[in-house]
Design a protein around this motif. Structure first.
Motif, mmCIF file in Angstrom:
data_model
loop_
_atom_site.group_PDB
_atom_site.id
_atom_site.type_symbol
_atom_site.label_atom_id
_atom_site.label_comp_id
_atom_site.label_asym_id
_atom_site.label_seq_id
_atom_site.Cartn_x
_atom_site.Cartn_y
_atom_site.Cartn_z
ATOM 1 N N VAL A 33 0.864 -1.173 -0.175
ATOM 2 C CA VAL A 33 0.013 0.306 -0.028
ATOM 3 C C VAL A 33 0.810 1.155 -0.146
ATOM 4 N N LEU A 34 0.611 2.112 -0.949
ATOM 5 C CA LEU A 34 1.127 3.492 -0.831
ATOM 6 C C LEU A 34 0.272 4.650 -0.524
ATOM 7 N N VAL A 35 0.510 5.414 0.508
ATOM 8 C CA VAL A 35 -0.281 6.559 0.700
ATOM 9 C C VAL A 35 0.357 7.971 0.278
ATOM 10 N N LEU A 36 -0.528 8.704 -0.715
ATOM 11 C CA LEU A 36 -0.053 9.816 -1.230
ATOM 12 C C LEU A 36 -0.786 10.997 -0.636
ATOM 13 N N ASP A 37 0.217 11.903 -0.487
ATOM 14 C CA ASP A 37 -0.625 13.237 -0.037
ATOM 15 C C ASP A 37 0.191 14.611 -0.352
#
Ligand SMILES: Cc1cc2nc3c(=O)[nH]c(=O)nc-3n(C[C@H](O)[C@H](O)[C@H](O)COP(=O)(O)OP(=O)(O)OC[C@H]3O[C@@H](n4cnc5c(N)ncnc54)[C@H](O)[C@@H]3O)c2cc1C
Length: 406
Positions: A33-37
């Motif tokens: 899982v990769l979380v982008l912000d």
């Protein structure tokens, strides 16, 4: 900046909802899982402004269970190295009319059925728990000992730390620019740091969730509605252990913050926005502090808490939580665009609800037979039916304006 790694699941948005979903997925075994912000840190936008209250007394078993799961999650995070600053101080719900007292009896019955401890307590007991509050004329007090409060940015940091320990990757200062579809299903995203392949995109973009859905060709009614509270300078007698409170008839809630009183409320005439009024690469316009509204919260609270009247204000929290026309979360995969998954439309419960939202998201994505409740939160309820923008906006505003409606 380095090229970003491909991932099975990309989460857009590292507010409480996005990082809470990342943690829940990782705990369920989904760690690619990769979380982008696009912000420089997690929890920097709406989440940073939240009051941080978590209340579990609700009118349905599902909503109570969702909130109870959140509390379980906050306890778990509080036991880790990076803590959400969770204070399980309990909460008082205060009724000023017989009709509201009757509602409290129904709420207590719903809590009993869900195995949540909630007790109707007398004035003496209420005064013992909150000596600064005046209970003369109060019709009923519902006490929930396992409610509490936290520091919203600390919650986001705690989720991040604990999800990263399980293998989740985070990329801040990274903006989503497009969603790539192949044969109608999600195949990747484009960002200011280049393209990334993935099988699922989870839209946890808060007040930009409308725009992110639009990038996948979906039109969802997710409306930002302004919300504010103030904090006073430290006041005598208030301690970190002072319970949270809610006064539905005055549409007020509060807790202690840094030794002062945090007081927020729901005004009867909301300032609600239309997500089509700002672009994907912008947030809604900054909230200008509305002192007449905040003063009205203070004035209506005076009878219950006379000493708060004169207290100087030290801070104002303000932002644009999102509301949906039916007041329900948007959680789950779109059947129209496979691989596109919603986690938003939190109706101002995104921090307190983050643990439960993560659980429901996992159920919707991984359980071969998700329950009826989570199926009912699907974005399909808006993409596979026709609805009208003006009416949807009016209904979303109504959800805000009747937040404590009986
Ligand atoms: C004054 C106030 C008081 C509140 N009190 C409470 C409370 O007591 N309890 C409670 O549960 N809730 C409360 N809320 C509501 C709560 O703050 C929200 O429900 C919650 O923060 C929503 O979290 P989120 O992760 O959906 O959104 P956000 O925190 O806004 O996160 C969304 C993220 O998406 C990112 N993003 C958007 N577009 C892109 C893009 N194109 N590319 C990359 N990143 C993108 C943004 O940078 C942002 O960080 C309050 C809100 C306000 C304003």
């Amino acid at each position: 900046m380095n090229q970003l790694p491909n991932a099975e699941i990309i989460i857009i948005g590292a507010g409480a909802v996005g990082v809470g979903c990342a943690y829940a997925l990782a705990k369920a075994g989904k760690t690619d899982v990769l979380v982008l912000d696009r912000a420089d840190d997690v929890g920097a936008v709406t989440t940073s402004q939240g009051a941080g209250l978590c209340g579990q007394v609700r009118d349905s078993a599902e909503r109570i269970q969702l909130a109870m799961h959140s509390v379980k999650t906050f306890r778990e995070l509080q036991a880790s190295e990076v803590k959400p600053d969770w204070h399980e101080v309990g909460s008082l719900r205060i009724a000023l009319s017989d009709q509201r007292a009757e509602e409290f009896r129904r709420l207590k019955a719903a809590a009993d059925a869900a195995n949540l401890e909630a007790d109707l307590i007398d004035h003496t007991e209420a005064k013992r728990r909150f000596p600064q509050m005046e209970f003369d004329g109060v019709k009923s007090v519902l006490w929930c000992p396992s409610d509490g409060y936290m520091t919203p940015r600390a919650v986001a940091a705690s989720y991040r730390h604990n999800a990263a320990k399980l293998g989740v990757k985070f990329a801040t200062a990274t903006a989503l620019e497009g969603i790539t579809l192949k044969s109608g299903r999600v195949a990747g995203v484009t960002t200011n740091r280049g393209p990334i392949e993935c099988r699922y995109v989870i839209n946890a973009a808060g007040a930009n969730a409308y725009h992110v859905a639009k990038l996948a060709g979906l039109e969802l009614p997710i409306f930002p509605v302004r919300h504010e509270y103030f904090v006073t300078v430290p006041m005598e007698g208030l301690t970190p252990e002072t319970p949270c409170f809610r006064v539905p008839e005055l549409t007020l809630y509060g807790r202690v913050r840094d030794g002062g009183l945090l007081l927020g409320g729901w005004e009867p005439k909301s300032l609600n926005g239309d997500p089509r009024g700002y672009t994907a690469d912008n947030e809604p316009p900054p909230v200008v502090t509305d002192w007449p509204v905040l003063d009205s919260f203070e004035a209506s609270f005076t009878k219950l808490f006379p000493t708060a009247r004169a207290a100087q204000k030290s801070w104002v929290g303000k932002g644009w939580p999102t509301f949906t026309p039916d007041g329900r979360f948007l959680i789950g995969e779109s059947s129209r665009v496979p691989g596109f998954v919603m986690a938003g439309g939190c109706n101002a419960h995104g921090i307190s609800g983050s643990g439960g939202i993560g659980k429901l998201l996992v159920e919707s994505m991984l359980d071969p037979k998700p329950g009826e409740y989570v199926k009912g939160l699907s974005p399909d309820r808006f993409t596979e039916t026709s609805w009208n923008w003006d009416e949807a906006r009016r209904q979303s505003a109504h959800v805000y304006e009747t937040y404590y409606g009986v």
